[in-house]
Design an enzyme around this catalytic site. Sequence first.
Site, PDB file in Angstrom:
ATOM      1  N   ASP A   1       0.863  -1.183   0.000  1.00  0.00           N
ATOM      2  CA  ASP A   1       0.000   0.000   0.000  1.00  0.00           C
ATOM      3  C   ASP A   1       0.899   1.233   0.000  1.00  0.00           C
ATOM      4  O   ASP A   1       1.256   1.768   1.045  1.00  0.00           O
ATOM      5  CB  ASP A   1      -0.900  -0.025   1.238  1.00  0.00           C
ATOM      6  CG  ASP A   1      -1.889   1.131   1.263  1.00  0.00           C
ATOM      7  OD1 ASP A   1      -1.905   1.925   0.306  1.00  0.00           O
ATOM      8  OD2 ASP A   1      -2.638   1.248   2.251  1.00  0.00           O
ATOM      9  N   HIS A   2       1.263   1.689  -1.212  1.00  0.00           N
ATOM     10  CA  HIS A   2       2.238   2.770  -1.357  1.00  0.00           C
ATOM     11  C   HIS A   2       1.673   3.940  -2.146  1.00  0.00           C
ATOM     12  O   HIS A   2       0.847   3.754  -3.044  1.00  0.00           O
ATOM     13  CB  HIS A   2       3.486   2.245  -2.085  1.00  0.00           C
ATOM     14  CG  HIS A   2       4.485   1.598  -1.186  1.00  0.00           C
ATOM     15  ND1 HIS A   2       5.825   1.861  -1.246  1.00  0.00           N
ATOM     16  CD2 HIS A   2       4.325   0.698  -0.183  1.00  0.00           C
ATOM     17  CE1 HIS A   2       6.467   1.152  -0.325  1.00  0.00           C
ATOM     18  NE2 HIS A   2       5.574   0.441   0.323  1.00  0.00           N
TER      19      HIS A   2
ATOM     20  N   ASN B   1       5.851   7.353   1.829  1.00  0.00           N
ATOM     21  CA  ASN B   1       4.424   7.325   1.495  1.00  0.00           C
ATOM     22  C   ASN B   1       3.578   8.260   2.338  1.00  0.00           C
ATOM     23  O   ASN B   1       2.496   8.668   1.918  1.00  0.00           O
ATOM     24  CB  ASN B   1       3.896   5.904   1.656  1.00  0.00           C
ATOM     25  CG  ASN B   1       4.674   4.926   0.813  1.00  0.00           C
ATOM     26  OD1 ASN B   1       4.688   5.033  -0.398  1.00  0.00           O
ATOM     27  ND2 ASN B   1       5.354   3.981   1.456  1.00  0.00           N
TER      28      ASN B   1
ATOM     29  N   GLY C   1      11.990  -5.180  16.429  1.00  0.00           N
ATOM     30  CA  GLY C   1      12.712  -5.170  17.684  1.00  0.00           C
ATOM     31  C   GLY C   1      11.893  -5.669  18.852  1.00  0.00           C
ATOM     32  O   GLY C   1      10.667  -5.833  18.772  1.00  0.00           O
TER      33      GLY C   1
ATOM     34  N   GLY D   1       4.810   2.316   8.963  1.00  0.00           N
ATOM     35  CA  GLY D   1       4.890   3.111   7.753  1.00  0.00           C
ATOM     36  C   GLY D   1       6.272   3.610   7.390  1.00  0.00           C
ATOM     37  O   GLY D   1       7.259   3.372   8.088  1.00  0.00           O
ATOM     38  N   GLU D   2       6.324   4.292   6.237  1.00  0.00           N
ATOM     39  CA  GLU D   2       7.559   4.882   5.736  1.00  0.00           C
ATOM     40  C   GLU D   2       7.292   6.342   5.357  1.00  0.00           C
ATOM     41  O   GLU D   2       6.235   6.672   4.814  1.00  0.00           O
ATOM     42  CB  GLU D   2       8.086   4.160   4.489  1.00  0.00           C
ATOM     43  CG  GLU D   2       8.270   2.669   4.640  1.00  0.00           C
ATOM     44  CD  GLU D   2       7.037   1.898   4.192  1.00  0.00           C
ATOM     45  OE1 GLU D   2       6.165   2.480   3.497  1.00  0.00           O
ATOM     46  OE2 GLU D   2       6.937   0.718   4.547  1.00  0.00           O
TER      47      GLU D   2
END
Length: 327
Positions: free
Chosen positions: A36-37, A109, A173, A105-106
Amino acid sequence: MQFGYTLMTEQSGPKALVDYAVRAERVGFDFEVASDHYFPWLDTQGHASYAWSMLGAVAHATEWVGLMTYVTCPTVRYHPAVVAQKAATLGLLSDGRFTLGLGAGENLNEHVVGERWPATRERHAMLYEAVEIITELFSGELVDYDGQHFQVDSARVWDLPSDPVEIGVAVSGSKSIEQFAPVADHLISTEPKSEIIERWNGARSGTPLPDSRKIGQIPISWDTDRDAAIERAHEQFRWFGLGWPVNANLPTTQAFESASAFVTPDDVAASIPCGPDLDAVVEAVSAYWEAGFTDVALVQIGDEKQEEFLHSAAGELLDKLRAAAPS
């Protein structure tokens, strides 16, 4: 062990993705995941259609294959209340075949809506609130929520599947595992590390939570010509080895171009199975089941090779994977 196919919105247009989804179901993949980008990772990939519209079409065009977002960020570009509505609708359209995969997320985007990009700890806190909101809305009740990051005012999702959509959360992590293992249905990770699975199981032990899926993803570059496979993987996927701390924070495709400028074709070939050798793919995927994963989705790199891969190689590859994987 279940094996999936990736509908990669960054490298194929929406109509092509629906077609690949149908073909992947016919070949025998157990489930299909969709990125989803808003942007591709690199300009050379060339696409970024709206995953939710595409998945609605896929739900209608397929019959039994599982569907999943891998993954949606419900914090900046989308409000979690809207994600809950979208996921419930897709659950209905797919007759219960949809799993909602979520992640922090990133920047690539999320920056497009003009909001600042939060630090990791804040992103995880936002994601935690989002999971709480979405879970409450899946109950069908009227929801008010007053959190540190999100507010919901008298919201209700009116169209819901008979069984609530299950939620997977991307973790890596120890802190994110401890935070999300008690509230998610399933684990998502692209790192085949046994300690991730062990920590997840440990965080859920002693609770009434049922067994969860552990869902991974791995890129491959199948081609009858190994050199062509390496060239394509380098052209479109050399960003993959930068690592998540980098990938989550770069804001543009130009930034990914610069960050990956010194990644060589040999570097890519050392980390991604390239060429016609299906046994090499099986060996690479085996790291996931050896670590304790229950599901792995394959990413076939390059739109131009999807049809040939699905027609000529995918069926045999699935046979090899199922023969090698633990039952």
